[in-house]
Design a protein around this motif. Structure first.
Motif, short mmCIF file in Angstrom:
data_model
loop_
_atom_site.label_atom_id
_atom_site.label_comp_id
_atom_site.label_asym_id
_atom_site.label_seq_id
_atom_site.Cartn_x
_atom_site.Cartn_y
_atom_site.Cartn_z
N LEU A 63 8.80 12.28 -13.26
CA LEU A 63 9.49 12.02 -11.99
C LEU A 63 10.51 13.12 -11.71
O LEU A 63 10.65 13.57 -10.57
CB LEU A 63 10.18 10.65 -12.05
CG LEU A 63 9.25 9.44 -12.11
CD1 LEU A 63 10.06 8.18 -12.42
CD2 LEU A 63 8.49 9.27 -10.81
N ALA A 68 11.03 13.23 -7.71
CA ALA A 68 10.86 11.89 -7.13
C ALA A 68 11.98 10.99 -7.66
O ALA A 68 11.89 10.46 -8.76
CB ALA A 68 9.49 11.32 -7.49
N ASP A 69 13.04 10.84 -6.87
CA ASP A 69 14.15 9.99 -7.29
C ASP A 69 14.16 8.65 -6.58
O ASP A 69 15.09 7.86 -6.73
CB ASP A 69 15.49 10.70 -7.09
CG ASP A 69 15.73 11.10 -5.64
OD1 ASP A 69 14.84 10.85 -4.80
OD2 ASP A 69 16.80 11.66 -5.35
N THR A 72 9.83 6.79 -2.10
CA THR A 72 9.22 7.53 -1.00
C THR A 72 8.34 8.66 -1.50
O THR A 72 7.18 8.79 -1.12
CB THR A 72 10.31 8.07 -0.07
OG1 THR A 72 11.09 6.99 0.43
CG2 THR A 72 9.69 8.81 1.10
N LYS A 73 8.89 9.51 -2.36
CA LYS A 73 8.10 10.63 -2.87
C LYS A 73 7.19 10.20 -4.01
O LYS A 73 6.08 10.70 -4.15
CB LYS A 73 9.01 11.77 -3.32
CG LYS A 73 8.21 13.05 -3.63
CD LYS A 73 9.13 14.24 -3.83
CE LYS A 73 8.30 15.51 -4.09
NZ LYS A 73 9.17 16.69 -4.30
N MET A 74 7.65 9.24 -4.82
CA MET A 74 6.81 8.80 -5.94
C MET A 74 5.49 8.23 -5.45
O MET A 74 4.46 8.37 -6.11
CB MET A 74 7.55 7.75 -6.76
CG MET A 74 6.85 7.42 -8.07
SD MET A 74 7.61 6.04 -8.95
CE MET A 74 6.93 4.66 -8.00
N GLN A 76 3.49 9.27 -3.35
CA GLN A 76 2.47 10.29 -3.18
C GLN A 76 1.63 10.48 -4.45
O GLN A 76 0.52 10.99 -4.38
CB GLN A 76 3.10 11.63 -2.79
CG GLN A 76 3.81 11.62 -1.46
CD GLN A 76 4.38 12.99 -1.12
OE1 GLN A 76 4.00 14.00 -1.71
NE2 GLN A 76 5.30 13.03 -0.17
N ASP A 709 10.19 20.68 0.05
CA ASP A 709 9.40 19.51 0.41
C ASP A 709 8.96 19.60 1.86
O ASP A 709 9.70 20.09 2.72
CB ASP A 709 10.21 18.23 0.20
CG ASP A 709 10.45 17.93 -1.27
OD1 ASP A 709 9.75 18.52 -2.11
OD2 ASP A 709 11.35 17.12 -1.58
#
Length: 749
Positions: A63, A68-69, A72-74, A76, A709
């Motif tokens: 992560l 990815a914190d 939202t991004k995780m 993906q 990003d």
């Protein structure tokens, strides 16, 4: 499916990979292998390749590597996960395997209860958890009702936190600066972890983070004096976020057979406006037309006590948690009141309306599990059994105001500017017994039977509603209307799983599993008898899958094909008389899907990863009472979704340099049911692609990362509130974050 067959095959072949975060490592020979991840999804420690589920696990280091914190991004990097990126103000709608029939308005009236369960360690907790000091995240797809209970009809998301350790004093500090192309300010994030051994058997671990996000959506039409004039002002970068979170854990482990751990976690969040835009009205891609700023504050407190005892007879694990949530915020309701409730409101030239929502809940959750041991069980049998108890008290105070309207209309309701009020106190209680038994028919074949029996009861001590303006004209007296009552249900869900090891590196499995979601009570004024309650819904999942490890551990290729039969779907809609948000049941739905994920250590320096999913989903049969018809696609669920990523290590004279990137694709989606009918409230949200890049340099204990990003500055929407109920000004779209560049510095000790 013909339209995507060639594209699907091409992506599956090209993406010989899964989350790029997985690191390659040197074996004893010169072969390059992928890291093996151990998970506890089955409540036992097992290699992810040995567990016969369709599961994704991402380590905390992974992560951090991809930045990815949060979810939202995780999302993906998680096959089959969809999420509405609503920003910090709302708990984003998260779904797995396409199990969504609500509209795409984030947390506003999604219909029914949670479709997936979220766990912090072993405590169910609905929170967008900041991913700091995480050991790993596990995502289980499909119904998980036997081990994870009522909220796991679509799957389970588990945050596994790092434990205190007596081995050494250790920790880390990190700071990050970033800015996106639409923001006027710089955003920051700081975090730290500190582990302190207090003795040979006692250790303390403390972690914390602070996020200060500058926002990027402008509120261009905020009223200066609501109800007095229509003068407006602009608030730049209104969708700000300030989040502070702290976790402290104390672990006592006097010997190899016993441990006790007490943890406290708090997350305090202050969010500005929505991450939502209305370009058709304002003319700006990142601007909103709403009249009120729509701030919100959320606070989550979680206290947890875990106790474990391992004996020759049985392993015992017990967890008890107390969770508290407080949230308050406001929403612009002007356009809903004018367009959908009563157009006469807009006869007042300075008309506007807003809500103040106050939500509070307290939960007590307890679970005790008993696991078989090798010493006390025959070689052909493993088993797990447990008890579960939950009690949640919820208090809701929602008020809607129309400043200046009553004075203009020449009426006095006795409640000032109040236009609507709901005040409710409810209690939910669940008791459950669950268990699974795994029979090892041979060294290659195992079969698992699981069941969960539960009793659930929901009680409303009182549920009061008031419509002062409307009742002033239609009733003799304007007084709150209160009801009370309760409902209960008991039921059982089952699971069957069979797994066969074709070789030491190839496993095939088959699963039939049930999921269940409780029904409930709709509350509000002037409900019809048919609108006062909604029933439970169920899902039955049929699945065939495989786990394969190839090329001496250098390649992993996993996948599954499945069908979900979903009955009595819980769908959000409006009441007939007062247009109150309620839930009703549709008939049936069906989801057919294929999920593929692969990863490959191509060389000592290059690791590739990726996944692709294809879902075919629709209602079976008409449901005109909720504007649904046979063949309607499920809202927010793409047919095709994919992600491809790489890690490339570059030797440098000093330190280590790694380049990373991923490309994420999401197909077009419908915003509501009735995609085939004449409901003009449905919209098609276009497909989009997001590319992320980063460069990571490490020198001993130091680390510096540069990231970009949404490198191509893709403009895309993940959710929508349509114009049918809210009009041209009140509609909006949840917009994705524009191109964002940043740098992160960290130090480990």
């Amino acid at each position: 499916m013909k339209r995507y067959s060639k594209k699907l095959i091409a992506l599956a072949i090209a993406a010989n990979v899964a989350p790029a975060a997985l690191q390659a490592q040197e074996a004893g020979s010169n072969a390059t292998q992928l890291e093996e991840i151990t998970v506890t999804a089955s409540r036992r420690s097992e290699s992810i390749q040995e567990i016969p589920y369709n599961i994704t696990a991402v380590t905390g280091e992974d992560l951090q590597n991809v930045g990815a914190d949060d979810l939202t991004k995780m999302s993906q990097f998680i096959p089959g996960m969809q999420m509405i990126d609503a920003g910090a103000r709302s708990t984003g709608l998260v779904t797995l395997r396409g199990m969504n029939v609500g509209g795409l308005q984030a947390s506003e009236n999604q219909g029914g209860k949670d479709i997936i369960s979220r766990y912090v360690n072993d405590t169910p907790l609905l929170i967008d958890f900041k991913l700091v000091d995480i050991e790993r995240v596990e995502v289980l797809r499909g119904p998980q009702g036997t081990l994870y209970g009522r909220g796991a009809m679509g799957g389970t998301l588990r945050y596994i936190l790092n434990k205190p350790t007596t081995e050494a004093v250790e920790g880390s500090v990190s700071t990050e600066f970033y800015r996106n192309s639409e923001s006027d300010g710089v955003s920051t994030e700081m975090s730290g972890v500190f582990n302190l051994p207090l003795s040979d058997t006692l250790a303390l671990r403390v972690s914390g983070t602070r996020v200060d996000d500058a926002g990027f959506v402008d509120y261009e039409n905020v009223l200066v004096e609501p109800g007095v004039s229509n003068a407006e002002r602009t608030i730049k970068d209104a969708n700000t976020e300030e989040t502070n979170s702290v976790r402290a854990a104390l672990r006592w482990e006097p010997n190899d057979t016993f441990f006790a751990q007490a943890s406290y976690y708090v997350q305090d969040q202050a969010a500005g406006g929505r991450q939502a835009v209305n370009p058709e009205f304002t003319g700006g891609d990142f601007s909103s037309a709403l009249r009120y700023e729509e701030v919100r504050e959320n606070r989550d407190d979680l206290f947890n006590l875990e106790v474990g005892l391992n004996t020759e007879l049985v392993e015992i694990f017990s967890t008890t948690s107390i969770a508290e949530y407080e949230g308050t915020g406001n929403r612009d309701q002007t356009d809903l009141l004018c367009v959908d409730i009563w157009p006469g409101y807009c006869d007042f030239p300075e008309f506007s309306g807003y809500t103040v929502d106050d939500n509070n809940s307290e939960s007590l959750v307890h679970e005790t599990r008993f696991l078989s041991t090798e010493a006390n069980s025959p070689d052909w049998l493993d088993w797990i059994a447990g008890v579960y108890y939950e009690e949640t008290d919820t208090l809701l105070d929602a008020r809607e105001y129309t400043p200046g309207y009553q004075d203009w209309a020449g009426i006095d309701t006795g409640y000032g500017e109040l236009e609507y009020w709901r005040f409710a106190d409810s209690t939910f209680e669940e008791r459950a017994l669950f268990g699974e038994a795994t029979f090892h028919a041979s060294e290659q074949l195992q079969m698992t039977l699981g069941a969960r029996y539960f009793e659930q009861e929901e009680t409303f001590a009182y549920d009061c509603n008031l419509l002062p303006v409307y009742w002033y004209w239609t009733r003799d007296a304007v007084e709150p209307e209160c009801v009370s009552g309760s409902g209960e249900i008991d039921d059982t869900v089952f699971k069957f799983n069979a797994a066969y090891d074709v070789t030491a590196d190839v496993m095939l499995y088959a699963t039939v599993a049930e999921g269940f979601r409780r029904g409930g009570t709709n509350a509000g004024p002037q409900l019809l008898d048919s609108e006062r309650t909604f029933g439970s819904d169920r899902a039955l999942n049929y699945e065939l899958g495989w786990h394969t490890t190839l090329a001496d551990g250098a390649v992993i290729f996993n996948g599954a094909i499945f069908r979900i039969d979903w009955t009595d779907l819980q769908v959000p809609t409006k009441s007939q008389e007062a247009a109150i948000n309620i839930t009703k049941n549709a008939s049936e739905g069906q989801i057919d899907g294929i999920e593929l994920s692969t990863q490959a250590a191509v060389t000592d320096n290059l690791t590739l990863s990726g996944w692709v999913t294809y879902y075919d989903h629709a209602l079976n049969g008409d449901a005109p009472e909720i504007d649904g018809f046979d063949g309607d696609a499920f809202p927010g669920v793409p047919n095709l979704q994919a992600n491809i990523a790489f890690d490339y290590f570059i030797p440098v004279p000093t330190g280590e340099l790694t380049l990373r990137g991923n490309a994420y694709f999401k197909d077009e989606v419908q915003s509501r049911l009735n995609s085939l009918g004449d409901n003009f409230d449905n919209e098609t949200l276009d497909a989009y692609r997001v590319f992320n890049l980063s460069a990571d340099y490490r020198l001993d204990q130091w680390r510096a990362s540069l990231f970009l990003d949404n490198a191509t500055n893709e403009y895309y929407f993940s959710g929508v509130r349509s114009a049918k109920r809210y009009g041209e000004r009140g509609q909006f779209y949840y917009v994705g974050q524009p191109r964002t560049m940043g740098v992160n510095f960290s130090y480990e000790f």
